[in-house]
Scaffold this motif. Sequence first.
Motif, PDB file in Angstrom:
ATOM      1  N   ASP A  37      -6.116  -6.904  28.384  1.00 11.45           N
ATOM      2  CA  ASP A  37      -6.491  -6.545  27.006  1.00 11.45           C
ATOM      3  C   ASP A  37      -5.251  -6.499  26.122  1.00 11.45           C
ATOM      4  N   ALA A  38      -4.167  -5.924  26.629  1.00 13.60           N
ATOM      5  CA  ALA A  38      -2.927  -5.830  25.853  1.00 13.60           C
ATOM      6  C   ALA A  38      -2.321  -7.204  25.588  1.00 13.60           C
ATOM      7  N   SER A  39      -2.350  -8.074  26.580  1.00 16.24           N
ATOM      8  CA  SER A  39      -1.763  -9.406  26.393  1.00 16.24           C
ATOM      9  C   SER A  39      -2.566 -10.225  25.393  1.00 16.24           C
ATOM     10  N   GLU A  40      -3.884 -10.102  25.424  1.00 13.98           N
ATOM     11  CA  GLU A  40      -4.709 -10.809  24.445  1.00 13.98           C
ATOM     12  C   GLU A  40      -4.480 -10.260  23.040  1.00 13.98           C
ATOM     13  N   GLU A  41      -4.415  -8.942  22.924  1.00 15.79           N
ATOM     14  CA  GLU A  41      -4.171  -8.339  21.612  1.00 15.79           C
ATOM     15  C   GLU A  41      -2.804  -8.742  21.075  1.00 15.79           C
ATOM     16  N   ALA A  42      -1.794  -8.762  21.938  1.00 19.53           N
ATOM     17  CA  ALA A  42      -0.453  -9.181  21.510  1.00 19.53           C
ATOM     18  C   ALA A  42      -0.476 -10.630  21.020  1.00 19.53           C
ATOM     19  N   ALA A  43      -1.201 -11.484  21.706  1.00 22.73           N
ATOM     20  CA  ALA A  43      -1.303 -12.887  21.288  1.00 22.73           C
ATOM     21  C   ALA A  43      -2.004 -12.990  19.935  1.00 22.73           C
ATOM     22  N   MET A  44      -3.077 -12.235  19.749  1.00 17.70           N
ATOM     23  CA  MET A  44      -3.789 -12.280  18.474  1.00 17.70           C
ATOM     24  C   MET A  44      -2.933 -11.731  17.335  1.00 17.70           C
ATOM     25  N   GLN A  45      -2.153 -10.702  17.613  1.00 18.26           N
ATOM     26  CA  GLN A  45      -1.260 -10.159  16.584  1.00 18.26           C
ATOM     27  C   GLN A  45      -0.177 -11.178  16.233  1.00 18.26           C
ATOM     28  N   PHE A  46       0.341 -11.873  17.231  1.00 20.26           N
ATOM     29  CA  PHE A  46       1.351 -12.896  16.984  1.00 20.26           C
ATOM     30  C   PHE A  46       0.775 -14.047  16.167  1.00 20.26           C
ATOM     31  N   MET A  76     -10.408 -18.567  15.889  1.00 23.72           N
ATOM     32  CA  MET A  76     -10.541 -19.837  16.605  1.00 23.72           C
ATOM     33  C   MET A  76     -11.097 -19.581  18.000  1.00 23.72           C
ATOM     34  N   VAL A  77     -11.553 -20.652  18.594  1.00 23.38           N
ATOM     35  CA  VAL A  77     -12.070 -20.587  19.960  1.00 23.38           C
ATOM     36  C   VAL A  77     -10.891 -20.672  20.922  1.00 23.38           C
ATOM     37  N   LEU A  78     -10.938 -19.852  21.960  1.00 23.16           N
ATOM     38  CA  LEU A  78      -9.896 -19.853  22.993  1.00 23.16           C
ATOM     39  C   LEU A  78      -9.702 -21.267  23.518  1.00 23.16           C
ATOM     40  N   ASN A  79      -8.440 -21.684  23.608  1.00 21.35           N
ATOM     41  CA  ASN A  79      -8.146 -23.008  24.168  1.00 21.35           C
ATOM     42  C   ASN A  79      -7.175 -22.833  25.332  1.00 21.35           C
ATOM     43  N   PRO A  80      -6.912 -23.898  26.089  1.00 24.73           N
ATOM     44  CA  PRO A  80      -6.043 -23.760  27.274  1.00 24.73           C
ATOM     45  C   PRO A  80      -4.637 -23.250  26.965  1.00 24.73           C
ATOM     46  N   ALA A  81      -4.070 -23.616  25.840  1.00 22.56           N
ATOM     47  CA  ALA A  81      -2.720 -23.159  25.505  1.00 22.56           C
ATOM     48  C   ALA A  81      -2.697 -21.654  25.259  1.00 22.56           C
ATOM     49  N   ILE A  82      -3.666 -21.158  24.521  1.00 18.41           N
ATOM     50  CA  ILE A  82      -3.724 -19.723  24.248  1.00 18.41           C
ATOM     51  C   ILE A  82      -4.019 -18.958  25.538  1.00 18.41           C
ATOM     52  N   GLN A  83      -4.907 -19.479  26.351  1.00 20.41           N
ATOM     53  CA  GLN A  83      -5.210 -18.832  27.626  1.00 20.41           C
ATOM     54  C   GLN A  83      -3.965 -18.771  28.505  1.00 20.41           C
ATOM     55  N   ALA A  84      -3.219 -19.869  28.572  1.00 23.22           N
ATOM     56  CA  ALA A  84      -1.996 -19.892  29.378  1.00 23.22           C
ATOM     57  C   ALA A  84      -0.976 -18.892  28.844  1.00 23.22           C
ATOM     58  N   ALA A  85      -0.842 -18.795  27.526  1.00 24.41           N
ATOM     59  CA  ALA A  85       0.096 -17.845  26.925  1.00 24.41           C
ATOM     60  C   ALA A  85      -0.285 -16.411  27.277  1.00 24.41           C
ATOM     61  N   CYS A  86      -1.562 -16.115  27.208  1.00 24.62           N
ATOM     62  CA  CYS A  86      -2.021 -14.764  27.557  1.00 24.62           C
ATOM     63  C   CYS A  86      -1.771 -14.460  29.025  1.00 24.62           C
ATOM     64  N   LEU A  87      -2.000 -15.429  29.882  1.00 23.83           N
ATOM     65  CA  LEU A  87      -1.762 -15.219  31.310  1.00 23.83           C
ATOM     66  C   LEU A  87      -0.268 -15.062  31.611  1.00 23.83           C
ATOM     67  N   LEU A  88       0.576 -15.799  30.871  1.00 20.55           N
ATOM     68  CA  LEU A  88       2.021 -15.615  31.038  1.00 20.55           C
ATOM     69  C   LEU A  88       2.434 -14.205  30.634  1.00 20.55           C
ATOM     70  N   LYS A  89       1.927 -13.743  29.513  1.00 17.57           N
ATOM     71  CA  LYS A  89       2.230 -12.379  29.045  1.00 17.57           C
ATOM     72  C   LYS A  89       1.699 -11.363  30.044  1.00 17.57           C
ATOM     73  N   PRO A  95      13.248 -17.614  28.482  1.00 18.34           N
ATOM     74  CA  PRO A  95      12.629 -18.197  27.301  1.00 18.34           C
ATOM     75  C   PRO A  95      11.198 -17.669  27.155  1.00 18.34           C
ATOM     76  N   LEU A  96      10.776 -17.463  25.943  1.00 14.42           N
ATOM     77  CA  LEU A  96       9.449 -16.920  25.699  1.00 14.42           C
ATOM     78  C   LEU A  96       8.420 -18.050  25.661  1.00 14.42           C
ATOM     79  N   ALA A  97       8.043 -18.509  26.834  1.00 15.79           N
ATOM     80  CA  ALA A  97       7.108 -19.628  26.937  1.00 15.79           C
ATOM     81  C   ALA A  97       5.784 -19.310  26.269  1.00 15.79           C
ATOM     82  N   SER A  98       5.343 -18.066  26.342  1.00 16.99           N
ATOM     83  CA  SER A  98       4.063 -17.720  25.726  1.00 16.99           C
ATOM     84  C   SER A  98       4.118 -17.930  24.223  1.00 16.99           C
ATOM     85  N   GLN A  99       5.238 -17.595  23.591  1.00 10.15           N
ATOM     86  CA  GLN A  99       5.345 -17.810  22.143  1.00 10.15           C
ATOM     87  C   GLN A  99       5.369 -19.297  21.811  1.00 10.15           C
TER      88      GLN A  99
END
Length: 158
Positions: free
Chosen positions: A28-37, A108-121, A142-146
């Motif tokens: 939940d935190a990683s998804e929220e961080a991605a959405m905030q970013f 937007m609809v979740l896509n593979p890049a966003i999913q991968a970023a969340c999983l990295l976080k 390096p911040l691959a998720s960003q």
Amino acid sequence: MAVITIDLAMHHLRAEPEDQVLVQAQLDASEEAAMQFLNRRFYLDQVALDEARAGVSQAMLEAKEANAAAMGAAETEQDHTLRCRLLEHARQSLAEAYDQADAVAYGMVLNPAIQAACLLKLGHLFANREEVVTGTIATELPLASQHLLMPYRIRMGV
């Protein structure tokens, strides 16, 4: 509510079943961080996105009405300093409500890049449960998720 399934997260981390509560909280935190970013929300599918967007106009109208009431109440305050603070709070609340509405409107609809970023976080949060690591040489990774999220980011600001 997480968009990425707990089963995928557990598999990604190779976590034990007893870690599921922790993994869910960190997911939940990683998804929220991605959405905030991103300055936008993401959803599992187009149906969920459309449902969320349907409430944007109403949310903005309610925010505008709440702002008008707060501004009216602030104007009746006799103390100049307090009145200014109340007016600023009203403006800030309206701006935050509009930002939240925009995050949904530009969702937007979740896509593979966003999913991968969340999983990295998530992997980072799971592996590094403390703020301090002792006994190792500090190395910045390096911040691959960003990098995965950057093409989808809006309103980057200064």
